[in-house]
Design an enzyme around this catalytic site. Structure first.
Site, mmCIF file in Angstrom:
data_model
loop_
_atom_site.group_PDB
_atom_site.id
_atom_site.type_symbol
_atom_site.label_atom_id
_atom_site.label_comp_id
_atom_site.label_asym_id
_atom_site.label_seq_id
_atom_site.Cartn_x
_atom_site.Cartn_y
_atom_site.Cartn_z
ATOM 1 N N ALA A 56 8.943 3.014 -10.157
ATOM 2 C CA ALA A 56 8.185 3.198 -8.914
ATOM 3 C C ALA A 56 7.223 4.394 -8.932
ATOM 4 O O ALA A 56 6.012 4.226 -8.701
ATOM 5 C CB ALA A 56 9.152 3.277 -7.738
ATOM 6 N N GLN A 74 15.453 -2.619 -19.662
ATOM 7 C CA GLN A 74 14.950 -1.243 -19.491
ATOM 8 C C GLN A 74 16.014 -0.203 -19.857
ATOM 9 O O GLN A 74 15.680 0.897 -20.289
ATOM 10 C CB GLN A 74 14.524 -0.995 -18.027
ATOM 11 C CG GLN A 74 13.244 -1.695 -17.634
ATOM 12 C CD GLN A 74 13.523 -3.028 -16.978
ATOM 13 O OE1 GLN A 74 14.508 -3.691 -17.285
ATOM 14 N NE2 GLN A 74 12.649 -3.445 -16.075
ATOM 15 N N ASP A 81 13.396 1.738 -5.758
ATOM 16 C CA ASP A 81 11.999 1.293 -5.642
ATOM 17 C C ASP A 81 11.490 1.404 -4.222
ATOM 18 O O ASP A 81 10.295 1.605 -3.996
ATOM 19 C CB ASP A 81 11.854 -0.139 -6.156
ATOM 20 C CG ASP A 81 11.823 -0.112 -7.673
ATOM 21 O OD1 ASP A 81 12.912 -0.041 -8.273
ATOM 22 O OD2 ASP A 81 10.715 -0.090 -8.238
HETATM 23 O O1 MRU Z 1 10.873 -3.387 -12.819
HETATM 24 P P1 MRU Z 1 10.862 -1.911 -13.095
HETATM 25 O O2 MRU Z 1 11.209 -1.573 -14.500
HETATM 26 O O3 MRU Z 1 9.580 -1.264 -12.627
HETATM 27 O O4 MRU Z 1 12.034 -1.358 -12.182
HETATM 28 C C1 MRU Z 1 12.285 0.015 -12.161
HETATM 29 C C2 MRU Z 1 13.473 0.400 -11.382
HETATM 30 O O5 MRU Z 1 14.139 -0.417 -10.778
HETATM 31 C C3 MRU Z 1 13.768 1.871 -11.296
HETATM 32 O O6 MRU Z 1 15.136 2.093 -11.143
HETATM 33 C C4 MRU Z 1 13.031 2.462 -10.074
HETATM 34 O O7 MRU Z 1 11.673 2.133 -10.101
HETATM 35 C C5 MRU Z 1 13.175 3.934 -9.986
HETATM 36 S S1 MRU Z 1 12.209 4.728 -11.207
HETATM 37 C C6 MRU Z 1 12.332 6.396 -11.070
#
Ligand code: MRU
Length: 338
Positions: free
Chosen positions: A57, A183, A224
């Site tokens: 995010a 991830q 997010d």
């Molecule tokens: O789909 P993504 O990889 O963008 O999802 C990211 C997440 O869910 C993270 O946990 C969230 O963005 C927090 S990042 C500091």
């Protein structure tokens, strides 16, 4: 963040602006290679967010801020640029926070840099506050990647772990692999490895096993978007980890800067949830796993009710779900957050 490649250690950011281009670590390539992607137009920025060259995010927000400044300097139609970048990923609130910040600051490059520096500094503060929750020998569960790659530097959930490690605390991190895009296995494990932090990648469905055996002391995840009542969207699979943590009496923390809180939404039911392409579930890399006739559903995020949250770790301090009004008052008094 500290990155060692070919025996050389450098400090690099996940996203930055240079020569009126936006450069970013191509997160699709980690851990095989550290490659830099260069975006030259708002369309490039939109594609980099959609295709998850940049993700997480706060990092999405920073890429958008830099992208809009770049578009303005290049004389692009700014309404088109805003629409292109704004219609990429619907869940992460930071994207919309960054767009409104840039609109309010005439899409100025200096403002984009200030935005990136603010977010980075705030995440470092989250690290300092979250570090107080980590004891010597803590075993911590995390989900997805809420590290420096997801922010620009420091991370949210990983910031307390970085600081605890740098202070000499011995910690062990249990990293959910985080299907379908992995991830955890690819990005979080890579970041922890770069810092020399002990970690184990576990299958997504193994967290309950370790919690029940008493091998997890606390969980820290990112977010997010967090609604006014504290319900929060995070990577798919977060909800079940939070329920399991409560069942097993394990504290469950959500680390996020103010830019992730969306007080305009009363509850998490109102958070828009991105559904991504079926191929992310049906294939691994280029290889199809599933029978040709099978379809899939692929929500990228789920919403965890606030009753499962022990506390939110923010740059303003720690807040329990029933105390988010105090956080809102602090954010209302903070010029950057208005
Ligand atoms: O789909 P993504 O990889 O963008 O999802 C990211 C997440 O869910 C993270 O946990 C969230 O963005 C927090 S990042 C500091």
């Amino acid at each position: 963040m500290k990155v060692t490649t070919d025996g050389q250690t450098k400090n690099i950011l996940a996203v930055w602006m240079e020569d009126n281009c936006v450069r970013m670590i191509d997160q699709r390539k980690i851990p095989e290679a550290v490659e830099i992607y260069t975006a030259r137009t708002s369309a490039d920025i939109a594609r980099s967010i959609k295709d998850m060259i940049v993700r997480g995010a706060p990092a999405i927000g920073v890429a958008a801020a830099y992208g809009l400044a770049m578009a303005k300097n290049a004389g692009e139609d700014m309404q088109k640029a805003v629409d292109l970048i704004g219609n990429t990923r619907p869940t992460a609130f930071d994207l919309f926070k960054a767009i409104s910040y840039m609109k309010a600051n005439s899409f100025d490059s200096g403002a984009a840099r200030r935005y990136a520096n603010e977010i980075t500094g705030r995440c470092k503060k989250i690290g300092e506050i979250g570090n107080m929750l980590i004891k010597q020998n803590s075993r911590i569960l995390t989900h997805c990647n809420a590290g420096a790659l997801a922010v620009v530097d420091w991370g949210t959930a990983l910031a307390p772990m970085r600081i605890a490690n740098s202070e000499g605390k011995k910690i062990t991190v249990f990293v959910d692999e985080t299907r379908p895009r992995l991830q955890g296995a690819r990005l979080t494990a890579w970041e922890l490895g770069q810092e020399g932090i002990e970690h184990y990648i576990i299958a997504d469905n193994a967290a309950g096993y370790f919690m029940k055996k008493g091998e997890i002391d606390l969980a820290i995840v990112g977010a997010d978007r967090i609604a006014a009542n504290g319900d929060f969207a995070n990577k798919i699979g977060t909800y079940e980890k939070a329920v399991l943590a409560k069942e097993n009496g394990i504290p469950f923390y959500v680390a996020a800067p103010g830019s992730t809180f969306d007080f305009s939404l009363k509850t998490g039911d109102l958070i828009p949830i991105e559904e991504r392409g079926e191929e992310e579930v049906l294939t691994i890399g280029e290889k199809r796993l599933a029978p040709e006739m099978s379809r899939s559903r692929n929500p990228a995020f789920d919403v965890t009710p606030s009753k499962y949250v022990t506390a939110y770790i923010t740059e303003y301090g720690l807040f329990q779900p029933d105390n988010l009004r105090t956080l809102k008052a602090k954010m209302d008094a903070d010029l950057f957050m208005r």
